[in-house]
Design an enzyme around this catalytic site. Sequence first.
Site, mmCIF file in Angstrom:
data_model
loop_
_atom_site.group_PDB
_atom_site.id
_atom_site.type_symbol
_atom_site.label_atom_id
_atom_site.label_comp_id
_atom_site.label_asym_id
_atom_site.label_seq_id
_atom_site.Cartn_x
_atom_site.Cartn_y
_atom_site.Cartn_z
ATOM 1 N N GLU A 67 0.830 -1.209 0.000
ATOM 2 C CA GLU A 67 0.000 0.000 0.000
ATOM 3 C C GLU A 67 0.863 1.257 0.000
ATOM 4 O OE1 GLU A 67 -2.772 -0.602 3.234
ATOM 5 O OE2 GLU A 67 -3.850 -2.156 2.083
ATOM 6 N N GLU A 78 -1.649 -10.192 -5.837
ATOM 7 C CA GLU A 78 -1.656 -10.935 -7.094
ATOM 8 C C GLU A 78 -0.814 -10.239 -8.155
ATOM 9 O OE1 GLU A 78 -4.176 -10.081 -5.170
ATOM 10 O OE2 GLU A 78 -5.922 -11.371 -5.432
ATOM 11 N N CYS A 113 -7.141 -7.227 -10.790
ATOM 12 C CA CYS A 113 -6.197 -8.361 -10.810
ATOM 13 C C CYS A 113 -6.667 -9.430 -11.800
ATOM 14 C CB CYS A 113 -6.041 -8.956 -9.420
ATOM 15 S SG CYS A 113 -5.057 -7.907 -8.335
HETATM 16 N N1 THU Z 1 -6.033 -6.933 -1.827
HETATM 17 C C1 THU Z 1 -5.182 -7.813 -2.428
HETATM 18 O O1 THU Z 1 -3.953 -7.679 -2.339
HETATM 19 N N2 THU Z 1 -5.715 -8.834 -3.118
HETATM 20 C C2 THU Z 1 -7.040 -9.126 -3.172
HETATM 21 O O2 THU Z 1 -7.407 -10.143 -3.749
HETATM 22 C C3 THU Z 1 -8.011 -8.222 -2.567
HETATM 23 C C4 THU Z 1 -7.468 -7.003 -1.938
HETATM 24 C C5 THU Z 1 -5.455 -5.861 -1.029
HETATM 25 C C6 THU Z 1 -5.545 -4.480 -1.607
HETATM 26 C C7 THU Z 1 -5.430 -3.641 -0.356
HETATM 27 O O3 THU Z 1 -4.060 -3.498 -0.022
HETATM 28 C C8 THU Z 1 -6.085 -4.479 0.710
HETATM 29 O O4 THU Z 1 -6.094 -5.799 0.220
HETATM 30 C C9 THU Z 1 -7.492 -4.058 1.059
HETATM 31 O O5 THU Z 1 -8.283 -3.965 -0.066
#
Ligand code: THU
Length: 156
Positions: A67, A78, A113
């Site tokens: 983030e 992903e 993704c």
């Molecule tokens: N996130 C992922 O990395 N993969 C997913 O399949 C769903 C969401 C992350 C994005 C963000 O950093 C956090 O989870 C909350 O949405």
Amino acid sequence: MAQVPGNCSQGSAPNSASSSVGPEQIQHLLHMCKEAKKAAYCPYSHFPVGAALLTGDGKIFSGCNVENACFPLGVCAERTAIQKAISEGYTDFRAMAIASDSEEQFIVPCGACRQVMREFGRNWDVFMTKPNGTYMFKTLEELLPLSFGPEDLKKL
Ligand code: THU
């Protein structure tokens, strides 16, 4: 989400009937995505995610969500895994496993993704897990039907 028989499995008895990935390799992927989750940088959402991407020749690339204080710049686990693989010269993928801390639901890939995954084919397998070792299995085609991909650009 309901655990759909035939699409869902647990621990050492995975349903690999419809996946080309063998049971041992599935377990390895499940382990690797859980490990990858430990590196998640998610100080804003506090929602760690890990991914493990299996290439056609059996190599695994892992990734976590990363983030940013400028929120839209955050990247999902992903896509981190895919970018690592592409940047190492790999474009042929067989499967991806995804882990989060959610006990309630299998972690599913977001729409962005799915589209990035689709760039590299429709027929690979996605294992969406829960911390207890259960998982739901879908092909990318199932997750993103009627998709737009590289082939469509050639139809001009
Ligand atoms: N996130 C992922 O990395 N993969 C997913 O399949 C769903 C969401 C992350 C994005 C963000 O950093 C956090 O989870 C909350 O949405």
